[in-house]
Enzyme design. Structure first.
Site, PDB file in Angstrom:
ATOM      1  N   ASP A   1       0.841  -1.195   0.000  1.00  0.00           N
ATOM      2  CA  ASP A   1       0.000   0.000   0.000  1.00  0.00           C
ATOM      3  C   ASP A   1       0.877   1.247   0.000  1.00  0.00           C
ATOM      4  OD1 ASP A   1      -2.237   1.837   0.782  1.00  0.00           O
ATOM      5  OD2 ASP A   1      -3.299  -0.032   1.082  1.00  0.00           O
TER       6      ASP A   1
ATOM      7  N   HIS B   1      -3.924   6.077   3.264  1.00  0.00           N
ATOM      8  CA  HIS B   1      -4.552   4.847   2.794  1.00  0.00           C
ATOM      9  C   HIS B   1      -3.920   3.599   3.422  1.00  0.00           C
ATOM     10  CE1 HIS B   1      -5.724   1.749  -0.189  1.00  0.00           C
ATOM     11  NE2 HIS B   1      -6.714   2.544  -0.520  1.00  0.00           N
TER      12      HIS B   1
ATOM     13  N   SER C   1     -10.996  -0.962  -1.131  1.00  0.00           N
ATOM     14  CA  SER C   1      -9.745  -0.900  -0.368  1.00  0.00           C
ATOM     15  C   SER C   1      -9.997  -1.136   1.114  1.00  0.00           C
ATOM     16  CB  SER C   1      -9.105   0.483  -0.508  1.00  0.00           C
ATOM     17  OG  SER C   1      -8.368   0.588  -1.685  1.00  0.00           O
TER      18      SER C   1
END
Ligand SMILES: *[C@@H]1O[C@H](CO)[C@@H](O)[C@H](O)[C@H]1NC(C)=O
Ligand SMILES: *[C@@H]1O[C@H](CO)[C@@H](O)[C@H](O)[C@H]1NC(C)=O
Ligand SMILES: *[C@@H]1O[C@H](CO)[C@@H](O)[C@H](O)[C@H]1NC(C)=O
Ligand SMILES: *[C@@H]1O[C@H](CO)[C@@H](O)[C@H](O)[C@H]1NC(C)=O
Ligand SMILES: *[C@@H]1O[C@H](CO)[C@@H](O)[C@H](O)[C@H]1NC(C)=O
Ligand SMILES: *[C@@H]1O[C@H](CO)[C@@H](O)[C@H](O)[C@H]1NC(C)=O
Ligand SMILES: *[C@@H]1O[C@H](CO)[C@@H](O)[C@H](O)[C@H]1NC(C)=O
Ligand SMILES: *[C@@H]1O[C@H](CO)[C@@H](O)[C@H](O)[C@H]1NC(C)=O
Length: 770
Positions: A153, A224, A561
């Site tokens: 990520d 994220h 996600s």
């Protein structure tokens, strides 16, 4: 091209890179290494072998070039550990020439893929009133103790409480071989919880250009990566909330797991890109480091398996018993939009939970509209003038652009002191809020366009705001257009839980059928992916806009996600409880115990309130408690995946490259018989039989079948009873499908097969098309 599967834009924002020369970066994939894995080698012999591998890559590329030195300069990754191959900057003709060499499995361009809390675990039945019940499988599975979860990520924010190692973490598991790559960033530290972190940027550099110092750290400057990693394996953190909303104890699905970050995604912000060459390098490292689970919340355009870094990397990972969990993508709700299609992956769709953050819009004529919001501020409860953003357009802008509240399209004189009504689409939702604020609005109403339907998302807007459904947006636009001085007020946001029905499929969640191999149903499963609260970076504000100077340790995000790491967390506890189960057995346990029903005991709905199908939710909504004791599993091993490759048309020489030893493809192998926990028949020729094998992983039992036949199709099963006495015992059965009526619909039809011993229910979705 691959992306983080975070839902930032209502319409996919595509950035195309232009290249000045015909030289590009490519990945040359050569299959499996034949040398022994690192855990069987001494450090010195490993480094000797790895050195030889790199030399052989230089020799190989050198044989196509003027000199070996040119080859050495061109190669920026030599994959040495498990994945055999290299990444190099070469011209197109050379790439084509190399692709024809018999040693080569595939050559593909190094392209960017995109990155596509507190409540969700209670919604999934692992706790009650924020307390873990005394008889809990979560407790039995020791909260995923010592399972190692890796995440590909944007890196990790190591200071987050979700990654602290206080509270009695023992020594790092001895099998761990990873590192904390912090030479370029002395502020970055690992600990007994966050046991490793690495970054991979050469693929990004080869495609995009020069890197500054911020590229030499696994630190998450985006948010994220911290969010996804903490959803999978974050610690218990009491008092976690977003701007005061959703207050509770944050935790991952495997709160006592160890975690490791593999940073492969880099800015430009909002369009994070994760390059194939870097993704492959991260997989090779993570396999070597000893992770048990890999969570991969990103994806790209659909490409053949061996032109796809995630498919290749995960294939090697599965061979080492590592479970790889991927997001399905945010390209829904159109059919055939699902990505990450490899049959060795778990592919996760996104749905809502039973919580919302809502407020009301009250118009001058007394109508009320319910909206979603996480705005920190609220408006005094009085009426304000309401203006359609199209009517507030700047002189040099068009109404079509202004209605979307894009930068530079609004006239502050017209907006000042009013509530601005904006339409969803094209630019990010939070950007519309920023533009409204910059133009002097006191509040913003964001109305869905037709494509986004009923899907409303509570964003942490910079001003008081509310996001409303399409139909209500139409009514509100009508009110504004037809009223002389339209007025509105926006009420305070309140948090509600226990909502019904839930889950509802998110409109953005990508859907089947599987466009590469429709015999394999994808996505596999759905999990919460809307307004998930988890750890965040403190390098960004909650909207990720430069303008937003707020810093918060937890944030609410939406996307596949966010659903993907929920499944990674569940895999973590399954790994702790059942360390000997194969990745396929774990996937089967998760799939066959899932439910297609919501909390009103009706079929899960889509965002237009129509019954969703297995193309949206796969086997259904995950039920972690049930997944711990599935009774039976549909298992698969490396041999089955090699057979799968045989059916794709790879010949034995090619298939042998993946197995590091000669492999004989079976004389005939029907993909319909691939032992997947779902049954998909894309082309029913009147009548067909499929076989499956069930393996006992529970107590002795006798299982009977219950079938819901697709409309107009008869389904029979033989034998009608399966008895199991021992763990590991296998029984096969055959399902025969026959078209019963002449005029059966030509659309996909849905049904289910359920084996039950009264205690365990082993359920598979069926999809059939004539
Ligand atoms: C794989 O990628 C290469 C290079 O980008 C391309 O030429 C080739 O056609 C692709 N293979 C397939 C099967 O699409
Ligand atoms: C490094 O580059 C990134 C992306 O181009 C940019 O956003 C950032 O401001 C740069 N940082 C420094 C310290 O120059
Ligand atoms: C969150 O809950 C904790 C524990 O109940 C409480 O101490 C704290 O003040 C709450 N925080 C907010 C912002 O509501
Ligand atoms: C309109 O003009 C303003 C001021 O010159 C500028 O900032 C803005 O970008 C322009 N908008 C468009 C849509 O061209
Ligand atoms: C309201 O007006 C805008 C433009 O001013 C137009 O695009 C829209 O279709 C109108 N909506 C309704 C519901 O009348
Ligand atoms: C819901 O399902 C119906 C029927 O398949 C479909 O037409 C519609 O587009 C779906 N809506 C969403 C938001 O998925
Ligand atoms: C397998 O395919 C490769 C590439 O198409 C070819 O070079 C090779 O001769 C084939 N091998 C066999 C045994 O058919
Ligand atoms: C098939 O025929 C039956 C009886 O003639 C009719 O009731 C049904 O609606 C038809 N179904 C389709 C899918 O056309």
């Amino acid at each position: 091209m691959a992306i983080l599967h975070l839902l930032l834009f209502s319409l996919m924002h595509l950035r195309s890179l232009t290249y000045a020369t015909a030289t590009k970066s490519y990945v040359v994939y050569l299959g499996e290494h034949s040398h022994p894995p690192a855990e069987l080698l001494s450090e010195s012999s490993a480094s000797e072998i790895y050195g030889q591998v790199t030399e052989s890559h230089c020799d190989f590329l050198g044989s196509f070039m003027e000199s070996r030195d040119d080859a050495r300069n061109a190669i920026f990754y030599s994959y040495k550990k498990h994945i055999n191959g290299f990444a190099a900057t070469i011209d197109d003709d050379l790439a084509a020439q190399i692709a024809r060499h018999p040693r080569v499995v595939s050559v593909f361009e190094n392209r960017g893929k995109r990155l596509h809390t507190t409540r969700s675990w209670e919604f999934l039945g692992l706790e009650h009133d924020n307390v873990v019940p005394s008889h809990s499988v979560w407790k039995d599975a020791r909260f995923g103790k010592d399972t190692i979860i890796g995440n590909l990520d944007t890196g990790v924010w190591p200071e987050s409480k979700s990654f602290m190692d206080d509270g009695g973490y023992g020594p790092i598991p001895s099998k761990w071989r990873g590192i904390c790559q912090n030479k370029g960033d002395p502020t970055f530290h690992c600990n007994r919880k966050l046991i490793g972190a690495r970054y991979f940027n050469k693929g990004y550099a080869a495609a995009v250009g020069r890197l500054n110092a911020t590229f030499h750290s696994p630190r998450d400057n985006d948010g994220h990566g911290s969010h996804t990693l903490s959803t999978a394996g974050g610690n218990f953190v009491p008092g976690a909330n977003v701007l005061g909303y959703g207050n509770g104890t944050a935790k991952g699905g495997s709160p006592r797991a160890r975690v490791a970050a593999y940073k492969v995604c880099w800015p430009p912000s909002g369009g994070n890109e994760c390059f194939d060459a870097d993704i492959l390098a991260a997989f090779d490292a993570a396999i070597h480091d000893g992770v048990d689970v890999l969570s991969v919340s990103l994806g790209g355009d659909r490409t053949p398996y061996f032109n796809d870094s995630i498919a290749i990397g995960s294939f090697h990972a599965i061979k080492h018993g590592i479970v790889v969990v991927c997001s399905a993508g945010n390209s829904g709700p159109s059919d055939g939009s699902v990505s990450n299609l490899s049959p060795w992956l778990i592919t996760v769709a996104a749905s809502t939970m039973d919580r919302d953050f809502s407020n009301y819009i009250i118009t001058g004529d007394g109508k009320r509209f319910k909206g979603a919001s996480m705005s920190q501020k609220s408006l005094p409860s009085k009426f304000y003038n309401l203006i359609n953003a199209a009517d507030a357009k700047a002189q040099n802008a068009s109404a079509d652009q202004a209605i979307l509240c894009k930068a530079g399209t609004l006239d502050p004189v017209k907006v000042k002191g009013k509530i601005l009504l904006c339409l969803r689409g094209e630019n990010a939702r939070v950007d519309k809020g920023e533009q409204a604020l910059l133009a002097g609005a006191v509040g913003m109403i964001l109305a869905n366009n037709m494509a986004s339907g009923n899907e409303i998302i509570p964003d942490p807007h910079l001003l008081p705001a509310s996001h409303i459904k399409y139909n209500e947006g139409v009514a509100l636009f009508r009110y504004v257009n037809s009223t002389k001085s339209p007025m509105a007020q926006i009420t305070r946001v309140t948090t509600k839980i226990g909502l019904k029905p839930a889950p509802i499929m998110a409109a953005f969640s990508s859907k089947g059928p599987n466009t590469l191999n429709p015999q394999i149903l994808k996505p596999d499963i759905t999990a919460p992916g809307v307004s998930v609260i988890a750890a965040y970076t403190e390098a960004q504000g909650p909207t990720n806009l430069g303008f937003d100077k707020r810093r918060i340790p937890f944030n609410a995000l939406s996307g596949t996600s966010m659903s993907c790491p929920h499944i990674s967390g569940v895999v973590g506890i399954l790994k702790t409880l059942h360390p000997s189960w194969s990745p396929a057995a774990i996937r089967s346990a998760i799939m066959t115990t899932a439910t297609p029903l919501d909390n009103s005991v009706e079929v899960i709905l889509n965002a237009s309130s129509i019954k969703a199908t297995p193309f949206s939710y796969g086997a259904g909504h995950v039920r972690p408690n049930n997944a711990m004791e599935p009774g039976l599993v549909y298992d698969l091993g490396v041999k089955d995946y090699l057979n799968f490759l045989c059916t794709l048309g790879y010949n034995e020489t090619q298939v042998s490259r993946f197995s590091s030893k000669p492999y004989k493809c079976p004389k005939s192998f029907n993909l319909l018989d691939f032992n997947y926990p779902a049954i998909a028949i894309p082309n029913l020729p009147g009548s067909v039989s499929v076989t499956r094998v069930l393996k006992n992983v529970g107590p002795p039992g006798t299982y009977m079948p219950h079938i819901i036949s697709p409309h107009g199709i008869s389904v029979s099963v033989k034998p009608r009873k399966l008895s199991f006495h021992e763990i590991g015992e296998e029984r096969s059965f055959k399902l025969t499908f026959k078209v019963r009526k002449a005029n059966v619909s030509r659309d996909y039809l849905f049904g289910e097969l359920l084996w039950s011993d009264k205690t365990h229910s082993v359920r598979s979705p069926i999809v059939v098309k004539m």
